[in-house]
Enzyme design. Sequence first.
Site, PDB file in Angstrom:
ATOM      1  N   ASP A 152      44.680  58.715  39.554  1.00 26.30           N
ATOM      2  CA  ASP A 152      44.592  58.705  41.160  1.00 26.30           C
ATOM      3  C   ASP A 152      43.385  59.054  41.605  1.00 26.30           C
ATOM      4  O   ASP A 152      43.360  58.972  42.968  1.00 26.30           O
ATOM      5  CB  ASP A 152      45.713  59.582  41.462  1.00 26.30           C
ATOM      6  CG  ASP A 152      45.419  61.069  41.375  1.00 26.30           C
ATOM      7  OD1 ASP A 152      44.608  61.434  40.372  1.00 26.30           O
ATOM      8  OD2 ASP A 152      45.665  61.863  42.037  1.00 26.30           O
ATOM      9  N   ASP A 162      38.842  58.449  38.275  1.00 29.60           N
ATOM     10  CA  ASP A 162      39.309  57.515  37.405  1.00 29.60           C
ATOM     11  C   ASP A 162      39.198  56.296  37.582  1.00 29.60           C
ATOM     12  O   ASP A 162      39.458  55.048  36.680  1.00 29.60           O
ATOM     13  CB  ASP A 162      40.850  57.680  37.620  1.00 29.60           C
ATOM     14  CG  ASP A 162      41.387  59.343  37.326  1.00 29.60           C
ATOM     15  OD1 ASP A 162      41.006  59.837  36.390  1.00 29.60           O
ATOM     16  OD2 ASP A 162      42.173  59.795  38.069  1.00 29.60           O
ATOM     17  N   CYS A 172      56.738  18.214  43.155  1.00 31.71           N
ATOM     18  CA  CYS A 172      56.899  18.695  41.882  1.00 31.71           C
ATOM     19  C   CYS A 172      55.277  19.359  41.368  1.00 31.71           C
ATOM     20  O   CYS A 172      54.624  19.421  42.224  1.00 31.71           O
ATOM     21  CB  CYS A 172      57.000  17.416  41.132  1.00 31.71           C
ATOM     22  SG  CYS A 172      55.848  16.267  40.959  1.00 31.71           S
ATOM     23  N   CYS A 195      52.192  17.396  41.963  1.00 28.74           N
ATOM     24  CA  CYS A 195      51.640  17.456  43.387  1.00 28.74           C
ATOM     25  C   CYS A 195      50.804  18.668  43.604  1.00 28.74           C
ATOM     26  O   CYS A 195      49.790  18.756  44.077  1.00 28.74           O
ATOM     27  CB  CYS A 195      53.114  17.873  44.332  1.00 28.74           C
ATOM     28  SG  CYS A 195      53.911  16.133  44.434  1.00 28.74           S
ATOM     29  N   ASP A 200      46.074  60.438  33.257  1.00 32.41           N
ATOM     30  CA  ASP A 200      45.139  61.469  33.749  1.00 32.41           C
ATOM     31  C   ASP A 200      46.041  62.802  34.288  1.00 32.41           C
ATOM     32  O   ASP A 200      47.197  62.529  34.374  1.00 32.41           O
ATOM     33  CB  ASP A 200      44.561  61.093  35.036  1.00 32.41           C
ATOM     34  CG  ASP A 200      43.616  62.116  35.838  1.00 32.41           C
ATOM     35  OD1 ASP A 200      42.727  62.617  35.319  1.00 32.41           O
ATOM     36  OD2 ASP A 200      43.941  62.189  36.931  1.00 32.41           O
TER      37      ASP A 200
END
Length: 746
Positions: free
Chosen positions: A633, A637, A13, A16, A434
């Site tokens: 990318d 950036d 559970c 635990c 971008d």
Amino acid sequence: MQTRTLNVSGMNCAACAKNVERIAGKLDGVIEASVNFAAEKLHVKYSPDAVSIIEVIKAVEKGGFKLFEEETVDIEAARKASEARHIWRRFVISVIFTAPLFIIAMIPMMLKHTFGIDLPAQINPMHHPAANSVIQLLLTIPVVLVNLKIYARGFKAVAKRSPNMDSLIAKGTTAAFVYSLYLTWQNIFASGHYEPYFEIVGVILTLIVLGKYFENVTKGKTGEAIKKLMGLAPKTAKVIRRGEETEVYIDEVGVGDIIVVRPGEKMPVDGTVIEGETSVDESMLTGESMPVSKSAGDLIVGGSINKNGFVKYRATKVGKDTALSQIIRLVEEAQGSKPPIAALADRICEKFVPAVIVIAILSGLAWYFFADETMWFAMRIFITILVIACPCALGLATPTSIMVGTGKGAENGILVKGGEALEIAHKVGTVVLDKTGTLTEGKPHVTDIIAKSNRSAGELLRLAASAENKSEHPLAQAIVEKCAEEGFALIEPSRFNSITGQGIEAEIDGKPVLIGNQLMMSANAIDTSAYAADSDALAEEGKTPMYVAIDGLLEGIIAVADIIKPTSKAAVATLQKMGLDVVMITGDNKRTAQAVAKQAGIEHVLSEVLPQDKAENIKKIQAKGGKVAMVGDGINDAPALARADIGIAIGTGTDVAIESADIVLMRGDLTGVANAITLSKKTIANIKQNLFWAFIYNMMGIPIAMGVWHIFGGPLLNPMIAALAMAASSVSVLSNALRLKRMRLS
């Protein structure tokens, strides 16, 4: 600092899971310990100078749980299948003994009142209560023995002051068993006429085991996506060794090995094609359904499927360095992380079980002393509260949704790095894009060829490409590539010279060729007035016009531009329909930026922004309010990606950008941005549904178990019905999480 992931067994559970986190987190040198209850994994960050992983394992095992190293997908599947079979055997044995126990204890009255049928006098509780009690005891003992682990774990947790679900079940059934033993003693040695309650013990344990079996099976389905990813890589590879094709195990492949792949086979590792042409299915990695053409020089991603050609390629990344291994690592880390929304459930689970035990004891005592009820009535209240209040559903609510949601994302080429990113993404109000490489292709292409003289556009292109062939400038390469696409053969120039800031001059077939801007044409006294309107129009569209002069006469214009990706305009429109403000950011001049933005359908543009100033612009947008996502990318950036509330990297970009981002899109287009936000919205909504029903279940279940309804004349909840409801609550939460697998992303 190091990070390790270990498998955990013995958890039943959420309490635990909290105990494992607490035990590991208390060790000196452990910086962070996080347990994914649904995946049964412990993610631990630690300083190897202060604590060893062996010490962590020993400490957790002292707490009653077992830790072991991460397994391969095959070994883990085999182990979990073995665990499921073991639980099923426990259930079958429990049913074999519980069924007759239930009949002997409960059916006599029903048979007598309904059909007038009696049990044989020898075992009829009305005639021989002692014999009936002894038979019930003998049938109950095997059920208790086969589920002895529940008692061992439960009472051990109580002794360590960290009670869990097993503690609740162990205490409740032990109380019923001991009281029934007392009544059996009275029936045998004091000529009593009491009905014991052994059937409650048997039925509760049987239903608990059945619930754990269904939970085990359903939890297995939540991790199917990661298992599919793990199963993508083939077990063996065909490599060229000593001039011959040899089959080796995948872990024997080294960087530089030449790998042979035939149609229908999987690519074993990452590499570069050196021979052959084919199309490759990368859908499981990128979510892109269309096969991708591959030829010499193209990159191969391990785990993709070779569709129709014979290829040889050189291995560049193997083992944990392959793209597939990194994807699996990112998904596993995301599935092991916790979003902020999980903090509330964690805090409740930590205090919940001890509070339930106190409520159960006080409720039982209240009914016994103040309502003048029997000892069994009070004990029944006590048992019912303990059984129905198990926090399993609460503990499963968040991790199961995260596992299914992140897995669904991975199937569609969306890698979410953590639960926090998954939660924040659905709150995004502004998406900053971008330009270069994100909105656009990231490399220049020839867009227009204007020839007003007697020369054809094709001839003009051929001469220009021949002249530019020796130049390394991106614009020159765009012209050369366009010529190759058209199938024109190049002419070797007898002279070539590059003039910085203007263009190039060359000699082709004895004729001087000039290609460049207005400055170059003016320097060579070439009149451009006939093409002025065309040049201005192209520039307004964000294109770079280059004049082509041959033998002192202007022959035409070739325009080059970094064109927007085919999917960008539709992706921007989708984001805007979702109510998001879309902003383009670029270092280009205002005119070029506005032209590209217009093509993409973007109104808000930030142009002439230096790379180092992008993060500052993100900060200014954040100051206006709302969460901001940055999509990029490139290396420049990275600061902006880190500064934004959510950084989204295009997977075809640089490693630096990908490392700085919170979400990675494996496809090279913007469609994934809307998909990532949709994924976040639906996953968080699913988590909230799970938490709501888990809270409501306990808020309603506990008062009913306490007998509040009974005070106003309603029935009293049977402990066996409570056990069934508890098991059903966990399965319902898991089933709701699995609905995310049917989520549709574009």
